[in-house]
Design a protein around this motif. Structure first.
Motif, PDB file in Angstrom:
ATOM      1  N   ALA A  63       0.077  -5.054   4.587  1.00 31.61           N
ATOM      2  CA  ALA A  63      -1.500  -4.326   4.271  1.00 31.61           C
ATOM      3  C   ALA A  63      -2.489  -5.442   3.963  1.00 31.61           C
ATOM      4  O   ALA A  63      -3.567  -5.003   4.410  1.00 31.61           O
ATOM      5  N   LEU A  64      -2.414  -6.471   3.081  1.00 32.96           N
ATOM      6  CA  LEU A  64      -3.477  -7.332   3.235  1.00 32.96           C
ATOM      7  C   LEU A  64      -3.750  -8.023   4.230  1.00 32.96           C
ATOM      8  O   LEU A  64      -4.910  -8.256   4.426  1.00 32.96           O
ATOM      9  N   GLY A  65      -2.946  -8.251   5.246  1.00 33.92           N
ATOM     10  CA  GLY A  65      -3.241  -8.691   6.611  1.00 33.92           C
ATOM     11  C   GLY A  65      -3.894  -7.804   7.329  1.00 33.92           C
ATOM     12  O   GLY A  65      -4.865  -8.171   8.192  1.00 33.92           O
ATOM     13  N   ASP A  66      -3.780  -6.412   7.285  1.00 34.10           N
ATOM     14  CA  ASP A  66      -4.325  -5.379   8.177  1.00 34.10           C
ATOM     15  C   ASP A  66      -5.972  -5.478   7.595  1.00 34.10           C
ATOM     16  O   ASP A  66      -7.002  -5.187   8.193  1.00 34.10           O
ATOM     17  N   ASP A  79     -10.744  -0.289  10.295  1.00 31.46           N
ATOM     18  CA  ASP A  79     -11.493   0.545   9.296  1.00 31.46           C
ATOM     19  C   ASP A  79     -10.360   0.300   8.161  1.00 31.46           C
ATOM     20  O   ASP A  79     -10.304   1.361   7.445  1.00 31.46           O
ATOM     21  N   ALA A  80      -9.731  -0.688   7.947  1.00 28.10           N
ATOM     22  CA  ALA A  80      -8.440  -0.821   6.998  1.00 28.10           C
ATOM     23  C   ALA A  80      -8.964  -0.929   5.720  1.00 28.10           C
ATOM     24  O   ALA A  80     -10.083  -1.562   5.353  1.00 28.10           O
ATOM     25  N   ARG A  81      -8.358  -0.444   4.634  1.00 25.18           N
ATOM     26  CA  ARG A  81      -8.708  -0.323   3.168  1.00 25.18           C
ATOM     27  C   ARG A  81      -7.370  -0.957   2.508  1.00 25.18           C
ATOM     28  O   ARG A  81      -6.373  -0.145   2.872  1.00 25.18           O
ATOM     29  N   LEU A  82      -7.658  -1.409   1.348  1.00 25.38           N
ATOM     30  CA  LEU A  82      -6.572  -1.675   0.639  1.00 25.38           C
ATOM     31  C   LEU A  82      -6.283  -0.761  -0.372  1.00 25.38           C
ATOM     32  O   LEU A  82      -7.231  -0.227  -1.351  1.00 25.38           O
ATOM     33  N   ASP A  83      -4.904   0.002  -0.504  1.00 30.93           N
ATOM     34  CA  ASP A  83      -4.629   0.887  -1.109  1.00 30.93           C
ATOM     35  C   ASP A  83      -4.205   0.326  -2.475  1.00 30.93           C
ATOM     36  O   ASP A  83      -2.939  -0.165  -2.661  1.00 30.93           O
ATOM     37  N   VAL A  84      -4.929   0.167  -3.516  1.00 31.82           N
ATOM     38  CA  VAL A  84      -4.499  -0.436  -4.882  1.00 31.82           C
ATOM     39  C   VAL A  84      -3.694   0.243  -5.389  1.00 31.82           C
ATOM     40  O   VAL A  84      -2.551  -0.123  -6.046  1.00 31.82           O
ATOM     41  N   PRO A 109      -3.377   6.293   2.520  1.00 34.12           N
ATOM     42  CA  PRO A 109      -2.698   5.412   1.826  1.00 34.12           C
ATOM     43  C   PRO A 109      -1.804   3.912   2.657  1.00 34.12           C
ATOM     44  O   PRO A 109      -1.963   3.807   3.746  1.00 34.12           O
ATOM     45  N   MET A 110      -1.299   3.179   1.713  1.00 34.43           N
ATOM     46  CA  MET A 110      -0.762   2.109   2.406  1.00 34.43           C
ATOM     47  C   MET A 110       0.383   2.234   3.431  1.00 34.43           C
ATOM     48  O   MET A 110       0.476   1.730   4.520  1.00 34.43           O
ATOM     49  N   GLN A 169       0.520  -1.133  13.250  1.00 38.34           N
ATOM     50  CA  GLN A 169       1.484  -1.884  13.531  1.00 38.34           C
ATOM     51  C   GLN A 169       2.053  -2.679  12.431  1.00 38.34           C
ATOM     52  O   GLN A 169       3.023  -3.241  12.176  1.00 38.34           O
ATOM     53  N   GLY A 170       1.112  -3.257  11.703  1.00 40.38           N
ATOM     54  CA  GLY A 170       1.346  -4.326  10.672  1.00 40.38           C
ATOM     55  C   GLY A 170       2.039  -3.629   9.410  1.00 40.38           C
ATOM     56  O   GLY A 170       3.043  -3.975   8.838  1.00 40.38           O
ATOM     57  N   ILE A 171       1.677  -2.441   9.080  1.00 40.49           N
ATOM     58  CA  ILE A 171       2.242  -1.817   7.975  1.00 40.49           C
ATOM     59  C   ILE A 171       3.657  -1.223   8.436  1.00 40.49           C
ATOM     60  O   ILE A 171       4.557  -1.282   7.402  1.00 40.49           O
ATOM     61  N   ALA A 172       3.731  -1.015   9.573  1.00 43.75           N
ATOM     62  CA  ALA A 172       4.986  -0.511  10.592  1.00 43.75           C
ATOM     63  C   ALA A 172       6.162  -1.754  10.103  1.00 43.75           C
ATOM     64  O   ALA A 172       7.244  -1.570   9.629  1.00 43.75           O
TER      65      ALA A 172
END
Length: 471
Positions: A68-71, A193-198, A252-253, A389-392
């Motif tokens: 998620a951080l990479g996205d 448009d990725a956002r970090l889901d804290v 969500p993440m 694909q990153g979070i997958a």
């Protein structure tokens, strides 16, 4: 243009493969060095176990967060940070003055590996044309298989001929070489448009920590101990809260709608079950070769090569085959072969079984494992939009690690309940029902993979690459 794309894909494969090799190698390389570590640094048996478990724990817990951080902040940037963290922790492990410092360094190593492994796979997907991804994943799987196969051998060889410190120093020049190559040879990419889901991160990370922490303590404390039950209950509640958050949150993440896709849910279920059966079985079979057959650790590792080393030979061929006939059928056949190998082992094993009699089961299991790895990675990436694909990749890796941890715990508990270490026959009495359970887990994985629709083998478009200003 085509030549440039092929060169870029080649560099992405080399870089992500080298990073994956280091991460997979350090999961196992320390096992054969533990007696030397204890002689130098002291520590109880539980401390020595934690030099292995600390890496597994942080690796499994942070895989999804790393992806998620990479996205959000840039995959190439976070991949580089992951490599640097892993390299620095390797040097700290080599220089550790005591067992506590070594355990801490191993935990940081796992964190670095959790960042670079899923992001490396995403970068490889983005850089490789769709029609060549099966082959690329096959080579990537073979490299990771090489690390799994040679981990105990490399650890034993370096410890015997140099010192245990060199199992960690080995990573340092590789990591320092990778950092400039990542900068020069790989393009930056983001999830659009990725956002970090804290909130999701604060729920899933301690939730996975609780569950994995409990599982790695089962062998020492038992399923009904306060430590294990607290970890399972607290971690399980946090994971339930995470799933509720993901169902209610707009961004969500881990979008739960991904699991409504039969391809994504099927390949993840297959991965969890396959690692459950595979890791639990290998954990016990490695001990069988030492405690019953009487082989030294390095000799036992060599005799496991027909299983653990088969991905080096078969995985590239499996990738090409998946490109031609689709990944689903290759994965199902691989899992069926692996389950058959475990069944054959359960039928064959005895206190005086010869190595020649074990060989067919080892070859079948290894061939099946090799046929699974490369197509499964392609199926995961093909089952989701390029932006996800990153979070997958992170979710798939996390589920597989959790499956492997549960496999070791459950099959180890069955072994302890039905047998034990008292004599060769007691060992066989315990390992036989454990192998049947491992075979059942892998067979269920084959069923899950068979439910993947044919469209799940279609290749997803690569994630868009862009170079942000100032990077």
């Amino acid at each position: 243009m085509e030549r440039h794309a092929a060169r870029r894909a080649g560099w992405a494969l080399a870089i992500s493969g080298a990073a994956g090799f280091m991460a997979a190698l350090d999961n196992l390389v320390v096992t054969t060095a533990l007696p030397s570590v204890r002689a130098d640094l002291g520590g109880t048996p539980a401390d020595l176990e934690w030099t292995v478990s600390a890496y597994t724990l942080t690796y499994a817990v942070l895989l999804m967060s790393g992806a998620a951080l990479g996205d959000r902040f840039g995959r190439r940037r976070l991949f580089t940070l992951g490599v640097l963290l892993f390299t620095a922790a390797s040097a700290a492990a080599a220089l550790a003055p005591g067992i506590e410092a070594l355990i801490a360094a191993r935990a940081v190593q796992g964190a670095g590996a959790a960042v670079m492994t899923p992001i490396g796979l995403t970068l490889l997907t983005a850089a490789t044309p769709p029609e060549r991804r099966g082959t690329a994943f096959g080579v990537w799987g073979a490299v990771n298989g090489l690390a799994v196969a040679t981990g105990p051998l490399i650890g034993g060889g370096l410890t015997e001929h140099l010192s245990w410190h060199w199992i960690f120093w080995l990573n340092v020049p590789v990591g320092l070489l990778l950092v400039p190559l990542v900068r020069l040879r790989m393009a930056e990419s983001y999830a659009p448009d990725a956002r970090l889901d804290v909130r999701g991160t604060l729920l899933v990370s301690p939730g996975l920590f609780g569950v994995v922490f409990a599982v790695v303590n089962v062998d020492a404390h038992g399923w009904t101990s306060g430590r294990v039950l607290t970890g399972l209950i607290a971690g399980g509640l946090l994971l339930v809260a995470f799933l509720w958050h993901c169902s209610a949150h707009d961004r969500p993440m881990l979008p739960l709608r991904l699991f409504r896709d039969r391809a994504f849910s099927g390949v993840n279920a297959a991965g969890l079950l396959m690692f459950f059966g595979m890791f639990g079985s290998i954990f016990l079979l490695g001990q069988f070769l030492q405690n019953v057959a009487g082989y030294a650790p390095t000799e036992a590792g060599l005799r496991m090569l027909p299983w653990t080393g088969m991905p080096m030979l078969v995985a590239p061929l499996a990738g090409r085959l998946a490109d031609r006939v689709g990944g689903r059928i290759v994965v199902v056949c691989g899992l069926a072969l692996q389950a058959t190998g475990l069944v054959l082992y359960a039928l064959t094993i005895s206190a005086d079984v010869s190595y020649a009699a074990q060989l067919p089961a080892l070859i079948l299991g290894g061939t099946g494992m090799a046929l699974y790895f490369a197509p499964a990675s392609a199926l995961v990436m093909a089952s989701v939009p390029a932006a996800e694909q990153g979070i997958a990749s992170g979710a798939n890796s996390a589920l597989r690690e959790v499956g492997g941890a549960f496999g070791v715990a459950v099959l180890g508990s069955v072994f302890a309940a039905r047998g034990g270490y008292g004599s060769p026959q007691r060992f066989v009495d315990g390992i036989t029902p454990a192998l049947w359970i491992g075979a059942a887990g892998v067979a269920l994985a084959a069923v899950a993979a068979a439910l993947i629709p044919r469209r799940g083998t279609a290749q997803a478009a690569p994630a868009p690459a862009r170079e942000p200003a100032g990077v």
